[in-house]
Enzyme design. Sequence first.
Site, PDB file in Angstrom:
ATOM      1  N   ARG A 232      52.143  -6.707 -59.283  1.00 11.16           N
ATOM      2  CA  ARG A 232      53.346  -7.517 -59.214  1.00 11.16           C
ATOM      3  C   ARG A 232      54.433  -6.861 -60.054  1.00 11.16           C
ATOM      4  O   ARG A 232      54.146  -6.250 -61.098  1.00 11.16           O
ATOM      5  CB  ARG A 232      53.105  -8.944 -59.744  1.00 11.16           C
ATOM      6  CG  ARG A 232      52.354  -9.877 -58.806  1.00 11.16           C
ATOM      7  CD  ARG A 232      53.144 -10.187 -57.524  1.00 11.16           C
ATOM      8  NE  ARG A 232      52.455 -11.102 -56.645  1.00 11.16           N
ATOM      9  CZ  ARG A 232      51.616 -10.746 -55.662  1.00 11.16           C
ATOM     10  NH1 ARG A 232      51.356  -9.473 -55.431  1.00 11.16           N
ATOM     11  NH2 ARG A 232      51.058 -11.673 -54.905  1.00 11.16           N
ATOM     12  N   GLU A 261      62.414  -8.511 -55.440  1.00 12.45           N
ATOM     13  CA  GLU A 261      61.995  -8.179 -54.075  1.00 12.45           C
ATOM     14  C   GLU A 261      62.867  -8.892 -53.060  1.00 12.45           C
ATOM     15  O   GLU A 261      63.396  -9.964 -53.338  1.00 12.45           O
ATOM     16  CB  GLU A 261      60.516  -8.568 -53.880  1.00 12.45           C
ATOM     17  CG  GLU A 261      59.586  -7.798 -54.796  1.00 12.45           C
ATOM     18  CD  GLU A 261      58.119  -7.851 -54.385  1.00 12.45           C
ATOM     19  OE1 GLU A 261      57.775  -8.643 -53.493  1.00 12.45           O
ATOM     20  OE2 GLU A 261      57.328  -7.077 -54.955  1.00 12.45           O
ATOM     21  N   HIS A 280      56.323  -3.968 -50.811  1.00 12.06           N
ATOM     22  CA  HIS A 280      55.206  -4.921 -50.940  1.00 12.06           C
ATOM     23  C   HIS A 280      54.390  -4.975 -49.632  1.00 12.06           C
ATOM     24  O   HIS A 280      54.147  -6.048 -49.080  1.00 12.06           O
ATOM     25  CB  HIS A 280      55.750  -6.317 -51.298  1.00 12.06           C
ATOM     26  CG  HIS A 280      54.728  -7.215 -51.940  1.00 12.06           C
ATOM     27  ND1 HIS A 280      55.041  -8.167 -52.885  1.00 12.06           N
ATOM     28  CD2 HIS A 280      53.392  -7.331 -51.758  1.00 12.06           C
ATOM     29  CE1 HIS A 280      53.948  -8.809 -53.245  1.00 12.06           C
ATOM     30  NE2 HIS A 280      52.935  -8.321 -52.573  1.00 12.06           N
TER      31      HIS A 280
HETATM   32  C1  MLT Z   1      48.783 -10.996 -52.030  1.00 14.38           C
HETATM   33  O1  MLT Z   1      48.905 -11.462 -53.164  1.00 14.38           O
HETATM   34  O2  MLT Z   1      47.877 -11.343 -51.273  1.00 14.38           O
HETATM   35  C2  MLT Z   1      49.726  -9.932 -51.579  1.00 14.38           C
HETATM   36  O3  MLT Z   1      50.776  -9.788 -52.460  1.00 14.38           O
HETATM   37  C3  MLT Z   1      50.136 -10.040 -50.151  1.00 14.38           C
HETATM   38  C4  MLT Z   1      51.164 -11.075 -49.821  1.00 14.38           C
HETATM   39  O4  MLT Z   1      51.013 -12.232 -50.152  1.00 14.38           O
HETATM   40  O5  MLT Z   1      52.125 -10.742 -49.192  1.00 14.38           O
END
Ligand code: MLT
Length: 315
Positions: A232, A261, A280
């Site tokens: 993150r 983001e 991401h």
């Molecule tokens: C997640 O935490 O599973 C990932 O960041 C993927 C997302 O939620 O887009």
Amino acid sequence: MKILLASPIDQQTIEVLRSRHDIIDATNCEDRELERRIVDCEVLVFRSGVSITGRLLAAAPELKLLIRAGSGLDNIDLENLQRRQLPLLRIPEPGAQAVAELAFGLMLALSRQILVADRLLRQGRWAKHQLTGFLLAQKTLGVVGMGNIGSLLGRMGAAWKMQVKGCVEHPSAERAVNFLKDGLHLVSFEEVLLSADYLCICVPLKTSTNSLIGERELALLKPTAFLLNMARGGIVDEIALSNALRRNRLAGAALDVHQKEGENRISPLADLPNVVLTPHIGAMTVDSQREIGRRIIEIVDNFPVQQNIHAVPGQ
Ligand code: MLT
């Protein structure tokens, strides 16, 4: 059931859900619109990029279940959820392989200057002799957070003959022995930083990991090290990282996650040639999203006959 989709999920999954349930599409909605659409929904499906606030939960008196179509819990008001005793199900496994594979791709992109080579060649420049790189084999892969994703990445690194050193929030002799069976060495956070040639951040964002990698930590890295953030944005201080890269205190970096983001947000690292940036996309493989979708359908169809439902799950 009436299901609110607050984030985009696999399209085939949406079609199956639509044939059996009442689907309210709220993907890309502003907060106020989300609060309006959730009013009589019983299930909320969401991913990163949307804030599950106390205010949103308060607007949903009928809500019976939340499904996190992935892993991270940093965008949810967990205290509020606990107070409401609302069950939350995560589906972390299918995305882990995809994130670990992308991390590998980014390590290769950095070590072999793949993006630089591509840019130069498109300009007609044959920079073969300037584009020497490094092997991953025999280098140290440092994994901060050998959980679901980190341990998978570590095992992939070991298979590529990398020396893997990683840390966890709660180390124990038993965990060290288990990791070692897969060729992963459990060491301290400081040792990971000091020894890594490729430092990969794989911890969830929470109070204890917020700004975990700042000026002090970056100063501990080898000047030849590459840093990858697969977790993150809030975990790595991007300004400190940018300063370290500009002073050649680090060889390069790859970030799949960012402090800011979304559309039209430019990273403070965007002008650096030894940086690779992706939006991401760690878990964005068709395979992973389809499997997440399959599990969402299973959960919704079986609700409330559901095992392993926790008001607030551990990570
Ligand atoms: C997640 O935490 O599973 C990932 O960041 C993927 C997302 O939620 O887009």
